[in-house]
Motif scaffolding. Structure first.
Motif, PDB file in Angstrom:
ATOM      1  N   GLY A   2      23.626   4.589   1.504  1.00  0.00           N
ATOM      2  CA  GLY A   2      22.232   4.045   1.750  1.00  0.00           C
ATOM      3  C   GLY A   2      21.312   5.295   1.940  1.00  0.00           C
ATOM      4  N   GLY A   3      20.295   5.042   2.856  1.00  0.00           N
ATOM      5  CA  GLY A   3      19.071   5.943   2.934  1.00  0.00           C
ATOM      6  C   GLY A   3      17.907   5.070   3.765  1.00  0.00           C
ATOM      7  N   SER A   4      16.926   5.902   3.421  1.00  0.00           N
ATOM      8  CA  SER A   4      15.635   5.275   4.154  1.00  0.00           C
ATOM      9  C   SER A   4      15.277   3.967   3.728  1.00  0.00           C
ATOM     10  CB  SER A   4      14.279   6.217   4.219  1.00  0.00           C
ATOM     11  OG  SER A   4      14.909   7.620   4.980  1.00  0.00           O
ATOM     12  N   PRO A   5      14.664   3.067   4.302  1.00  0.00           N
ATOM     13  CA  PRO A   5      14.495   1.699   3.935  1.00  0.00           C
ATOM     14  C   PRO A   5      13.112   1.823   2.964  1.00  0.00           C
ATOM     15  CG  PRO A   5      14.027   1.838   6.276  1.00  0.00           C
ATOM     16  CD  PRO A   5      14.579   3.050   5.858  1.00  0.00           C
ATOM     17  N   VAL A   6      13.135   0.953   1.894  1.00  0.00           N
ATOM     18  CA  VAL A   6      11.817   1.242   0.956  1.00  0.00           C
ATOM     19  C   VAL A   6      10.754   0.302   1.700  1.00  0.00           C
ATOM     20  CG1 VAL A   6      10.936   0.150  -1.291  1.00  0.00           C
ATOM     21  CG2 VAL A   6      13.401   1.211  -1.231  1.00  0.00           C
ATOM     22  N   LEU A   7      11.183  -0.890   2.392  1.00  0.00           N
ATOM     23  CA  LEU A   7      10.132  -1.560   2.965  1.00  0.00           C
ATOM     24  C   LEU A   7      10.410  -1.617   4.531  1.00  0.00           C
ATOM     25  CD1 LEU A   7       9.895  -4.928   0.735  1.00  0.00           C
ATOM     26  CD2 LEU A   7       8.644  -2.734   0.635  1.00  0.00           C
ATOM     27  N   ASP A  52       0.863  -1.330  -0.054  1.00  0.00           N
ATOM     28  CA  ASP A  52       0.013  -0.062  -0.111  1.00  0.00           C
ATOM     29  C   ASP A  52       0.822   1.324   0.056  1.00  0.00           C
ATOM     30  OD1 ASP A  52      -2.022  -1.766   0.164  1.00  0.00           O
ATOM     31  OD2 ASP A  52      -2.383  -1.366   2.168  1.00  0.00           O
ATOM     32  N   ALA A  53       2.160   1.197   0.555  1.00  0.00           N
ATOM     33  CA  ALA A  53       2.890   2.445   0.751  1.00  0.00           C
ATOM     34  C   ALA A  53       3.577   2.679  -0.493  1.00  0.00           C
ATOM     35  CB  ALA A  53       4.153   2.072   1.921  1.00  0.00           C
ATOM     36  N   HIS A  54       3.643   1.700  -1.597  1.00  0.00           N
ATOM     37  CA  HIS A  54       4.205   1.732  -3.122  1.00  0.00           C
ATOM     38  C   HIS A  54       3.256   1.570  -3.826  1.00  0.00           C
ATOM     39  CE1 HIS A  54       8.185   2.544  -0.949  1.00  0.00           C
ATOM     40  NE2 HIS A  54       7.922   1.668  -0.338  1.00  0.00           N
ATOM     41  N   PRO A  55       2.081   2.204  -4.068  1.00  0.00           N
ATOM     42  CA  PRO A  55       1.223   1.728  -5.201  1.00  0.00           C
ATOM     43  C   PRO A  55       1.664   1.670  -6.623  1.00  0.00           C
ATOM     44  CG  PRO A  55       0.760   4.053  -4.392  1.00  0.00           C
ATOM     45  CD  PRO A  55       1.885   3.439  -3.620  1.00  0.00           C
ATOM     46  N   ASP A  56       2.700   2.417  -6.992  1.00  0.00           N
ATOM     47  CA  ASP A  56       3.098   2.383  -8.339  1.00  0.00           C
ATOM     48  C   ASP A  56       4.182   1.186  -8.524  1.00  0.00           C
ATOM     49  OD1 ASP A  56       1.109   4.324  -8.748  1.00  0.00           O
ATOM     50  OD2 ASP A  56       2.789   5.872  -8.210  1.00  0.00           O
TER      51      ASP A  56
END
Length: 454
Positions: free
Chosen positions: A322-327, A258-262
């Motif tokens: 790195g960066g913020s986690p995708v999941l 739901d957080a990555h609808p595309d």
């Protein structure tokens, strides 16, 4: 004059009502085939059976979680006096996560050390007593053998020596016991410092500095934090008992969060539970599901594995990579598990396949008529209706896998037949072999859904 005008109005209203009734009756009669060209047949929709590739899909829902996640709880109780980590920090194995107040444990170590010293002193004393008792015993034995002393003196010396030996042995055991107590006290002191058991990310922090926590030796300890490896994520989904039999290990899957609808992610089945998870057990709403674990492939959180950002990170310090986690743990997602694929299969729309009772067709009796044994005699089979000219032919079929739209026909059709696909009421109840039909094009509807009439 007024009476004549009123009579004219009543006749006008009556004539209008009669015309309306005749118009409605005419339209209904035309639709039902009472007139206007004779029997027109049942209006249906049709589609050609074609060969295509069908992939059976099982859909389920769940939440993301790390494949490896460790709950950190203290082994000993105490007050948190140091908490050098924050939620989101990346830690390496062996990094200090928390420190508890250790004064009481240091005192326990000192008491244990004193106990060891006392036990060793007692051991030395018992060793000296044993040596003295041995000498006395040897002298009394020699004198007794020369008949210089009575037997009672010899026996007393012998008993004293045996007691000394026993006390020496007890002193040795006491030293071992106090040394074990000292080792335990030192371990308890060491447990006031809590270190990271593995490299990962602090994904949950439940405590603050100054709080008191309960150790796991007394009861279920206080959960302080969780260390997770975000580099490899998975989902645990609930699959219905009727679908889980189609799922196998290593089946491929597509995951949408739901957080990555595309964006969609590829996955694979890694674990299927052997025991069911039952909800509302014993009620009419009882649901039986089996947990299935789906691994997210190709590591969407690349750059967040241990060692790539260094040790403990801080928001005020720019990260080196790195960066913020995708999941993130807890994200909800839907999973389509591809369980089986049939290539070059004869396929028809799912709604074209229905179930008919062949026993009822043979006997002409209602399907719920009971036999002599009191049980309903049914012979349910799957069928499709094929349009041949202006009539319908019922064909028994064997079905295979199905996706959201089409179903595989293993036997009964060769491909190319015109299969009736609607309306649903006609296929499920009203169509009979040999019944007159007309397709959407013949009725001037160009394939649109036509209300069933007969």
């Amino acid at each position: 004059m007024a009476s004549s005008k009123s009579t004219s109005n009543r006749m006008l209203y009556a004539g209008g009502g009669l015309l309306l009734v005749l118009f409605v009756a005419g339209g209904l009669g035309w639709q039902l085939g009472w007139f206007g060209g004779g029997e027109r047949g049942l209006s249906v929709e049709a589609e050609q059976a074609e060969r295509r590739t069908i992939t059976q899909v099982v859909t389920a829902f769940g939440r993301a979680q790390p494949e490896v996640e460790v709950e950190i709880s203290p082994d000993v109780p105490g007050e948190i006096v140091e908490l050098p980590v924050q939620e989101g920090d990346v830690v390496e194995q062996g990094d200090l996560l928390a420190r508890l107040e250790a004064e009481d444990y240091r005192a326990s170590v000192e008491r244990a050390q004193a106990g060891v010293s006392e036990a060793k002193a007692t051991l030395a004393q018992r060793r000296a007593d044993s040596v003295q008792a041995r000498r006395t015993y040897d002298r009394q034995k020699e004198l007794y053998e020369k008949e210089v002393v009575p037997a009672s003196d010899f026996e007393e010396a012998e008993s004293t020596y045996e007691q000394a030996v026993a006390q020496l042995e007890a002193a040795r055991f006491r030293v071992e016991s106090t040394q074990a107590d000292l080792q335990d006290a030192r371990e308890q002191l060491q447990k006031t410092r809590i270190y990271a058991p593995m490299a990962g990310t602090i994904t949950r922090l439940e405590v603050e500095e100054g709080e008191r926590v309960v150790g796991t030796q007394q009861r279920a300890g206080t959960e302080m934090m969780r260390v997770s490896r975000l580099g490899q994520m998975e989902l645990e989904v609930d699959v219905n008992e009727s679908d889980v039999v189609n799922v196998a290990s290593r089946d491929s899957a597509t995951i949408e969060f739901d957080a990555h609808p595309d964006r969609s992610f590829q996955g694979a089945v890694t674990e299927i539970a052997n025991s069911a998870r039952i909800q509302n057990e014993g009620s009419q709403n009882e649901v039986t599901n089996f947990p299935v674990t789906i691994r997210v492939l190709n590591n969407p959180n690349t750059g967040l594995t241990s060692g790539e950002q260094g040790a403990i990170a801080r928001p005020e310090v720019p990260p080196t990579g790195g960066g913020s986690p995708v999941l993130r743990p807890g994200m909800s997602g839907a999973v389509d598990i591809y369980t089986e694929t049939a290539e070059d299969a004869v396929a028809v729309p799912i709604q074209a396949v229905t179930v008919r009772d062949f026993a009822e067709a043979r006997s002409g009796a209602p399907a719920d008529t009971a036999g002599q044994d009191g049980e309903a005699a049914e012979d349910l089979r799957r069928v499709v209706f094929v349009a041949e000219g202006d009539s319908a032919r019922m064909v028994e079929v064997n079905t295979g896998v199905a996706d959201d739209t089409y179903m595989e026909i293993k036997a009964g059709l060769e491909g190319g037949e015109t299969v009736i696909t609607g309306p649903y009421s006609a296929i499920s109840r009203n169509l009979e072999p040999g019944m007159k039909i007309r397709t959407g094009e013949e009725g001037g509807q160009s394939g649109e859904t036509i209300a069933m009439t007969q």
